[in-house]
Design a protein around this motif. Structure first.
Motif, short mmCIF file in Angstrom:
data_model
loop_
_atom_site.label_atom_id
_atom_site.label_comp_id
_atom_site.label_asym_id
_atom_site.label_seq_id
_atom_site.Cartn_x
_atom_site.Cartn_y
_atom_site.Cartn_z
N ALA A 203 61.19 15.35 38.50
CA ALA A 203 60.22 14.48 39.45
C ALA A 203 58.76 14.35 38.92
N ILE A 204 58.37 15.40 38.50
CA ILE A 204 56.97 15.61 37.86
C ILE A 204 57.08 14.90 36.46
N GLU A 205 57.90 15.10 35.77
CA GLU A 205 58.16 14.37 34.41
C GLU A 205 58.12 13.06 34.57
N GLU A 206 58.85 12.44 35.67
CA GLU A 206 58.93 10.96 35.89
C GLU A 206 57.55 10.49 36.26
N ALA A 207 56.80 11.28 36.98
CA ALA A 207 55.39 10.77 37.29
C ALA A 207 54.32 11.00 35.84
N GLU A 208 54.54 11.63 35.08
CA GLU A 208 53.86 11.83 33.89
C GLU A 208 54.26 10.62 32.89
N ARG A 209 55.43 10.03 32.98
CA ARG A 209 55.66 8.99 32.26
C ARG A 209 54.78 7.63 32.77
N ASP A 210 54.47 7.74 33.85
CA ASP A 210 53.75 6.53 34.50
C ASP A 210 52.17 6.53 34.04
N VAL A 211 51.61 7.63 33.30
CA VAL A 211 50.39 7.55 33.17
C VAL A 211 50.30 7.42 31.60
N GLU A 212 49.38 7.13 31.00
CA GLU A 212 48.86 6.67 29.61
C GLU A 212 48.60 7.99 28.79
N ARG A 213 48.15 9.12 29.33
CA ARG A 213 47.94 10.24 28.50
C ARG A 213 48.04 11.33 29.34
N PRO A 214 48.62 12.64 28.65
CA PRO A 214 48.77 13.80 29.25
C PRO A 214 47.65 14.26 30.49
N PRO B 176 50.85 24.43 44.93
CA PRO B 176 51.73 23.99 46.17
C PRO B 176 52.92 23.12 45.50
N LEU B 177 53.14 22.54 44.53
CA LEU B 177 54.20 21.68 44.06
C LEU B 177 55.44 22.61 43.60
N HIS B 178 55.26 24.01 43.53
CA HIS B 178 56.41 24.78 42.86
C HIS B 178 57.79 24.65 43.53
N ASP B 179 57.87 24.02 44.80
CA ASP B 179 59.14 23.89 45.31
C ASP B 179 59.09 22.33 45.93
N ILE B 180 58.66 21.51 45.24
CA ILE B 180 58.75 20.01 45.23
C ILE B 180 60.18 19.50 45.37
N GLY B 181 60.90 20.33 44.42
CA GLY B 181 62.50 19.98 44.26
C GLY B 181 63.25 20.11 45.38
N LYS B 182 62.64 20.77 46.52
CA LYS B 182 63.58 21.07 47.73
C LYS B 182 63.92 19.86 48.42
N VAL B 183 63.22 18.84 47.96
CA VAL B 183 63.31 17.39 48.85
C VAL B 183 64.77 16.94 48.38
N GLY B 184 65.29 17.49 47.39
CA GLY B 184 66.75 16.99 46.98
C GLY B 184 67.91 17.66 47.24
N LYS C 213 54.56 21.06 36.42
CA LYS C 213 56.02 20.94 35.91
C LYS C 213 56.50 22.24 35.49
N GLU C 214 55.52 23.11 34.76
CA GLU C 214 55.93 24.33 34.33
C GLU C 214 56.36 25.35 35.72
N ILE C 215 55.46 25.29 36.64
CA ILE C 215 55.78 25.98 37.96
C ILE C 215 56.94 25.64 38.50
N ALA C 216 57.18 24.54 38.83
CA ALA C 216 58.21 23.99 39.61
C ALA C 216 59.73 24.37 38.65
N HIS C 217 59.78 24.23 37.31
CA HIS C 217 60.81 24.32 36.74
C HIS C 217 61.15 25.88 36.38
N ARG C 218 60.12 26.71 36.23
CA ARG C 218 60.27 28.05 35.81
C ARG C 218 60.04 29.26 36.77
N HIS C 219 59.60 29.15 37.83
CA HIS C 219 58.92 30.08 38.75
C HIS C 219 60.18 30.89 39.22
N HIS C 220 61.42 30.40 39.00
CA HIS C 220 62.70 31.56 39.35
C HIS C 220 63.33 32.06 38.08
#
Length: 366
Positions: free
Chosen positions: A252-263, A214-222, A271-278
Motif C-alpha cells: 500500500a505504501i509502495e503504491e503511494a510512493e509511485r504517485d510522487v515525483e521523487r522519493p 503509526p503506519l506499522h500495522d496499516i496492512g491490517k485493513v486488508g 514501508k520498512e516498518i510495515a514490511h519488516r517489523h515482524h
C-alpha cells in the motif's frame, strides 16, 4: 502627509572645524550626529537613532579610525553600518588599506562638497538596498518555515488518520499508536550514541521514524474481520492470512510512493516498518525470514516497541502482563527475537518505556 524620516549620519573627527564643514554640508538633507573622539563615536553608534552611515576620521588621538572601525565590526549592533574613512592622507596605499579593512569608501581632505554628497548618497542607497534585501530574506525564511511547519502538520495528521483507520478494524489497540510512537522515539534516541547506530540515527532520521511508526500495522485493513477480530486463538490457516498484513502494508505504501515525483524519506521508513517489523533477529520471523542486520534498523526498533506494547496491553484473548513479566520476556528474546544491542538499551532505560505506557494507558472498559 506622512512624516519623512531622515537618514542618520554620524561624523567622527577630533577637529571641530572639520565637523562644522561636514555638518553644514549634510544637515539640510540628513540627520547629523557628531563625535570628537573614537570612544564617543562608539557610544553614539550604539544608541538610537542608529546611524545609517558613519564618516570616520582616520587620524585621531587616543583611538584612531582603524581601531574604532574594529570595535564597530566586533559589535553585532553596529557591524553592518557602512563606514567611509575621511582623512588627510591621500596616498594610494592609505586608501587601499582603508578599503581592505572593510570601509565602503575613502574620502581625502580637503573635501570637495559635490563629491562628498554624491558618495554619501550612493552609500546610503546601497545600504537601503541591502536592508530591503535582508528584510525580504527574513520574510521569505519566515514564510518558508511557516509553510514547512504546515506541511509537517498535514503530513502528521494524514499519518494519524490512516493509522486510526486501521485501528477501526482492530478496536482493541486503543492508545497503541501513541505508545509505540513514544517507545520508538525514545529507543532510537538511546541508541543514537551507540557506534553501531550513530551513523543512521541522526535527529532527522529519528523524527521521521517516530512519525512513520503509526503506519506499522496499516496492512491490517486488508485482513478479514473474522480473523482480525477473532476472540480466540487463530487456526494455522487463519494465522497465515494474518501474517499477510505485513506485506499488504508495504504494498500500500509502495503504491503511494509511485504517485510522487521523487522519493519521500518518511514513506521509505514507513514501508520498512510495515514490511519488516515482524522479522526476528534469528531469522524465524515473517514475511521473509530475514535475520540479523539484514533487517532494517527502523524495523528492529519497531519490533521491540510493538512486542513490548502487545505484552503489557489487554486483548480479548489475554490479560495484560506486569512490567516485571514483560521485562523477563524481552530479556529472553535478546539475540533471538530482538537485536541484542537494542535489548540492552531498552532494559537499561526500561523505566522510561514504562512511563510512556502509563502516560497513554488504555481506559479500563466498563
Amino acid at each position: 502627509m506622512p512624516e519623512i524620516t531622515l537618514q542618520t549620519i554620524l561624523i567622527v573627527d577630533d577637529s571641530p572645524e572639520n565637523l562644522t564643514v561636514l555638518s553644514e554640508l549634510l544637515q539640510p538633507i540628513y540627520r547629523v550626529r557628531v563625535a570628537t573622539s573614537g570612544r564617543k563615536a562608539l557610544r553614539i553608534a550604539g544608541t538610537a537613532p542608529c546611524p545609517d552611515l558613519i564618516m570616520l576620521d582616520v587620524m585621531m588621538p587616543g583611538m584612531d579610525g582603524y581601531q574604532v572601525f574594529e570595535h564597530l565590526r566586533a559589535d553585532p549592533s553596529t557591524q553592518d553600518i557602512p563606514v567611509i574613512f575621511v582623512t588627510a592622507m591621500d596616498s594610494t596605499e592609505a586608501e587601499l588599506h582603508g578599503l581592505d579593512v572593510g570601509a565602503v569608501d575613502y574620502i581625502t581632505k580637503p573635501i570637495v562638497p559635490p563629491v562628498v554628497l554624491a558618495r554619501v548618497h550612493t552609500q546610503l542607497e546601497l545600504k537601503q538596498a541591502r536592508d530591503w534585501l535582508r528584510d525580504e530574506n527574513c520574510y521569505l525564511e519566515a514564510e518558508i518555515a511557516k509553510r514547512m511547519a504546515e506541511n509537517e502538520l498535514i503530513q502528521e495528521v494524514s499519518i494519524r488518520a490512516l493509522a486510526h483507520l486501521a485501528e477501526t478494524r482492530d478496536p482493541e489497540t486503543g492508545n497503541h499508536i501513541l505508545r509505540t510512537q513514544g517507545y520508538v522515539q525514545q529507543l532510537a534516541q538511546k541508541l543514537q550514541t551507540h557506534p553501531l547506530f550513530s551513523a543512521t540515527l541522526n535527529d532527522r532520521y529519528i523524527q521521521l521514524l517516530a512519525r512513520s511508526a503509526p503506519l506499522h500495522d496499516i496492512g491490517k485493513v486488508g485482513i478479514p474481520d473474522a480473523i482480525l477480530q477473532k476472540p480466540g486463538k487463530l487456526t494455522p490457516e487463519e494465522w497465515e492470512i494474518m501474517k499477510t498484513h505485513a506485506r499488504l502494508g508495504a504494498v500500500a505504501i509502495e503504491e503511494a510512493e509511485r504517485d510522487v515525483e521523487r522519493p519521500v524519506v518518511f514513506l521509505t521508513l514507513a514501508k520498512e516498518i510495515a514490511h519488516r517489523h515482524h522479522e526476528k533477529w534469528d531469522g524465524s520471523g515473517y514475511p521473509d525470514g530475514l535475520a540479523g542486520e539484514a533487517i532494517p534498523v527502523s524495523a528492529r526498533i519497531m519490533a521491540l516497541a510493538d512486542v513490548f506494547d502487545a505484552l503489557i496491553s489487554r486483548r480479548v484473548y489475554k490479560e495484560p502482563m506486569s512490567y516485571d513479566e514483560v521485562r523477563s520476556i524481552i530479556a529472553a528474546g535478546r539475540g533471538r527475537h530482538f537485536d541484542p544491542d537494542m535489548v540492552d538499551a531498552f532494559l537499561t532505560h526500561f523505566s522510561v518505556f514504562c512511563d510512556i505506557a502509563d502516560r497513554h494507558r488504555d481506559p479500563i472498559p466498563d
